[in-house]
Motif scaffolding. Structure first.
Motif, short mmCIF file in Angstrom:
data_model
loop_
_atom_site.label_atom_id
_atom_site.label_comp_id
_atom_site.label_asym_id
_atom_site.label_seq_id
_atom_site.Cartn_x
_atom_site.Cartn_y
_atom_site.Cartn_z
N ASP A 213 0.80 -1.23 0.00
CA ASP A 213 0.00 0.00 0.00
C ASP A 213 0.83 1.28 0.00
OD1 ASP A 213 -2.26 -1.60 0.05
OD2 ASP A 213 -2.51 -1.46 2.22
N TRP A 214 2.11 1.18 -0.33
CA TRP A 214 2.99 2.36 -0.37
C TRP A 214 3.12 3.04 0.99
CZ3 TRP A 214 5.70 4.01 -4.69
CH2 TRP A 214 5.29 3.53 -5.94
N LYS A 215 2.79 2.38 2.07
CA LYS A 215 2.71 3.07 3.36
C LYS A 215 4.10 3.32 3.96
CE LYS A 215 -1.94 1.71 4.76
NZ LYS A 215 -2.77 1.03 5.78
N PRO A 216 4.34 4.55 4.43
CA PRO A 216 5.63 4.87 5.05
C PRO A 216 5.97 3.96 6.23
CG PRO A 216 4.43 6.89 4.56
CD PRO A 216 3.48 5.75 4.30
N GLU A 217 4.95 3.59 7.02
CA GLU A 217 5.23 2.73 8.17
C GLU A 217 5.68 1.34 7.74
OE1 GLU A 217 0.58 3.02 8.03
OE2 GLU A 217 2.33 4.25 7.47
N ASN A 218 5.18 0.87 6.60
CA ASN A 218 5.63 -0.42 6.08
C ASN A 218 7.06 -0.33 5.56
OD1 ASN A 218 3.12 -1.52 6.68
ND2 ASN A 218 2.30 -1.23 4.64
N ALA A 219 7.36 0.79 4.91
CA ALA A 219 8.74 1.02 4.44
C ALA A 219 9.69 1.12 5.63
CB ALA A 219 8.80 2.28 3.60
N ASN A 220 9.24 1.77 6.68
CA ASN A 220 10.05 1.90 7.89
C ASN A 220 10.37 0.52 8.48
OD1 ASN A 220 9.78 2.11 11.15
ND2 ASN A 220 10.95 3.83 10.33
N ALA A 241 10.95 4.20 -3.88
CA ALA A 241 10.13 4.52 -5.05
C ALA A 241 9.34 5.81 -4.91
CB ALA A 241 9.17 3.36 -5.35
N ASN A 242 9.10 6.28 -3.67
CA ASN A 242 8.45 7.60 -3.54
C ASN A 242 8.87 8.28 -2.25
OD1 ASN A 242 6.82 6.56 -1.46
ND2 ASN A 242 4.90 7.07 -2.46
N ASP A 243 8.44 9.54 -2.11
CA ASP A 243 8.86 10.37 -0.98
C ASP A 243 8.24 9.92 0.34
OD1 ASP A 243 10.37 11.94 -2.66
OD2 ASP A 243 8.89 13.54 -2.82
N GLY A 244 6.98 9.47 0.30
CA GLY A 244 6.34 9.03 1.52
C GLY A 244 7.12 7.90 2.16
N MET A 245 7.49 6.92 1.35
CA MET A 245 8.28 5.80 1.87
C MET A 245 9.68 6.26 2.27
SD MET A 245 7.16 2.45 -0.34
CE MET A 245 8.20 2.85 -1.74
N ALA A 246 10.23 7.22 1.54
CA ALA A 246 11.55 7.74 1.89
C ALA A 246 11.55 8.30 3.30
CB ALA A 246 11.98 8.81 0.89
N GLY A 247 10.44 8.94 3.69
CA GLY A 247 10.34 9.46 5.04
C GLY A 247 10.45 8.36 6.09
N GLY A 248 9.74 7.26 5.87
CA GLY A 248 9.80 6.13 6.79
C GLY A 248 11.17 5.49 6.79
N ILE A 249 11.79 5.41 5.62
CA ILE A 249 13.13 4.82 5.49
C ILE A 249 14.16 5.65 6.24
CG2 ILE A 249 14.99 4.44 3.82
CD1 ILE A 249 12.65 3.72 1.80
N THR A 251 13.72 7.70 8.70
CA THR A 251 13.52 7.56 10.14
C THR A 251 14.27 6.34 10.68
OG1 THR A 251 11.36 8.66 10.07
CG2 THR A 251 11.80 7.25 11.97
N ALA A 252 14.17 5.23 9.94
CA ALA A 252 14.87 4.01 10.35
C ALA A 252 16.38 4.18 10.24
CB ALA A 252 14.41 2.83 9.49
N LEU A 253 16.84 4.84 9.19
CA LEU A 253 18.27 5.06 9.02
C LEU A 253 18.83 5.93 10.14
CD1 LEU A 253 18.39 5.73 5.16
CD2 LEU A 253 19.31 3.72 6.33
N LYS A 254 18.11 7.00 10.47
CA LYS A 254 18.56 7.88 11.54
C LYS A 254 18.66 7.14 12.87
CE LYS A 254 16.95 12.46 10.05
NZ LYS A 254 16.01 13.55 10.38
N ALA A 255 17.66 6.32 13.14
CA ALA A 255 17.64 5.56 14.40
C ALA A 255 18.85 4.63 14.50
CB ALA A 255 16.35 4.76 14.51
N ALA A 256 19.34 4.17 13.35
CA ALA A 256 20.49 3.27 13.32
C ALA A 256 21.81 4.03 13.18
CB ALA A 256 20.35 2.27 12.18
N GLY A 257 21.72 5.35 13.06
CA GLY A 257 22.93 6.15 12.91
C GLY A 257 23.55 6.07 11.53
N ILE A 258 22.71 5.87 10.52
CA ILE A 258 23.18 5.71 9.14
C ILE A 258 22.78 6.93 8.31
CG2 ILE A 258 23.05 4.30 7.05
CD1 ILE A 258 22.18 1.95 8.84
N SER A 259 23.71 7.43 7.50
CA SER A 259 23.43 8.52 6.56
C SER A 259 23.92 8.09 5.18
CB SER A 259 24.14 9.81 6.99
OG SER A 259 23.91 10.83 6.05
#
Length: 369
Positions: A213-220, A241-249, A251-259
């Motif tokens: 469903d393209w959901k950011p929380e699923n991407a996260n 594939a889109n900005d909404g999912m990028a936001g969730g992604i 968030t997960a990267l930041k939490a892991a200390g990844i840039s």
């Protein structure tokens, strides 16, 4: 998806087209296809039904709906009306909405399908009721009369090329994660194919997901799983594939200390701000006005019993229909370098929309003011 497209020689194109050329049909054939669902010519007092798929992606309520309504009013001297419903990512709800539109006797339907295959029977019911259907943004199955979207394979190629540019010499130094869109969206398959055509052999794909469903929380959640499986030191980039999912992604990267570089699509305001902040590398800017205008023009013409020959210069095949009159709109890779020349110049956002207090210093540094 096996989609074939014929462009008129003078049509504007950007990059390689996402679909193969279809055999040329005669003007008469195109006219017959356009007029087949319209029993009688009508004036300006038409009723256009608009069905959009979901409201989590900002574009549908902020851009698509008002732009289509504005163009319908313009084309009908203010006499045309728009009847609107949003399916909120539920294919069953959307089928019921089609039934309601048929009962309410709209003159034409514009449908952005939640599920391109599931909508097939509803499209057939509309046709049987004498209501032509324009597929919007996603190529719905069934006897649709017109279609407008972007060059979707080129969208994926544009994202892949941007990710490669961002990775540079580090492209094979670790793993990338691919976060594709929903498997029920035919566009997602085309974005995915375009991205793979660029990335395959040039990066190491560690994990790949079709995101429900393209959901950011699923991407996260997917991104958290990928980091756990691959190890945070091994993730060098993310195809989103889109900005909404990028936001969730992110968030997960930041939490892991990844840039790392992350792609996107739709030029959502939050996505543009993340690009300015350096959290997201790029987005694909898809000018919504040309797409919305094309849908409105086709819908009004069909409702009035007119041919689409002067509106739709392309031809696209769906899994169930051939040579559908279509308008394919070009896309632009949006990065820090061209924000002024794209979303600001086109009036999508103002500088004050983008450059809030949290982003003002970054905007000033980029000359966005």
């Amino acid at each position: 998806m096996n989609t074939r497209m014929r462009r008129a020689a003078f049509a504007v194109a950007a990059g390689a087209m996402a679909v193969s050329l279809a055999a040329c049909g005669s003007a008469k054939e195109s006219g017959d296809k356009s007029d087949s669902s319209s029993s009688a010519k009508k004036g300006d007092a038409i009723k256009v039904g608009l069905l959009l798929p979901e409201n989590q992606t900002a574009r549908y309520e902020k851009f698509d709906r008002p732009l289509i309504e504005k163009k319908v009013k313009e084309l009908t001297n203010g006499k045309g009306t728009l009847q609107y419903a949003n399916a909120k990512q539920d294919a069953t709800t959307q089928a019921q909405q089609v039934e309601t539109m048929i009962t309410d006797k709209v003159d034409v339907l514009i449908v952005d399908a939640v599920d391109s295959a599931a909508i097939k029977n509803s499209v057939q019911k509309a046709k049987d009721a004498g209501i032509p259907v324009v597929a919007y943004d996603r190529l719905a199955q069934g006897p649709i009369s017109g279609y407008t979207s972007f060059d979707n394979t080129t969208v994926g190629k544009t994202q892949g090329e941007a990710l490669l540019a961002a990775l540079g010499s580090k492209a094979k130094s670790g793993k990338i994660v691919m976060m594709n869109g929903s498997s029920t969206d035919p566009n997602a398959a085309q974005f995915k194919a375009g991205a793979h055509s660029v990335l395959d052999g040039k990066v190491n794909i560690g994990k790949e997901y079709d995101t429900k469903d393209w959901k950011p929380e699923n991407a996260n959640a997917n991104m958290e799983g990928a980091i756990s499986a691959l190890g945070k030191k091994n993730v060098v980039g993310v195809y989103s594939a889109n900005d909404g999912m990028a936001g969730g992604i992110i968030t997960a990267l930041k939490a892991a200390g990844i840039s790392v570089p992350v792609t996107g699509q739709d030029a959502e305001l939050a996505g543009v701000q993340r690009i300015i902040a350096g959290e997201q590398f790029m987005s694909v800017y898809k000018p919504y006005a040309p797409e919305a205008d094309a849908a409105a023009e086709m819908a009004v013409a069909l409702a009035q019993g007119k041919s689409l020959d002067t509106v739709a210069k392309d031809k696209v095949d769906s899994p169930t229909d051939k040579a559908i009159p279509s308008v394919i709109v070009a896309v632009v890779s949006l990065t820090k370098a061209n924000i002024n020349d794209t979303v600001i110049k086109d009036g999508v956002y103002t500088v004050s929309d983008i450059c809030t207090s949290a982003y003002k210093a970054k905007c000033d540094a980029l000359g966005i003011k």
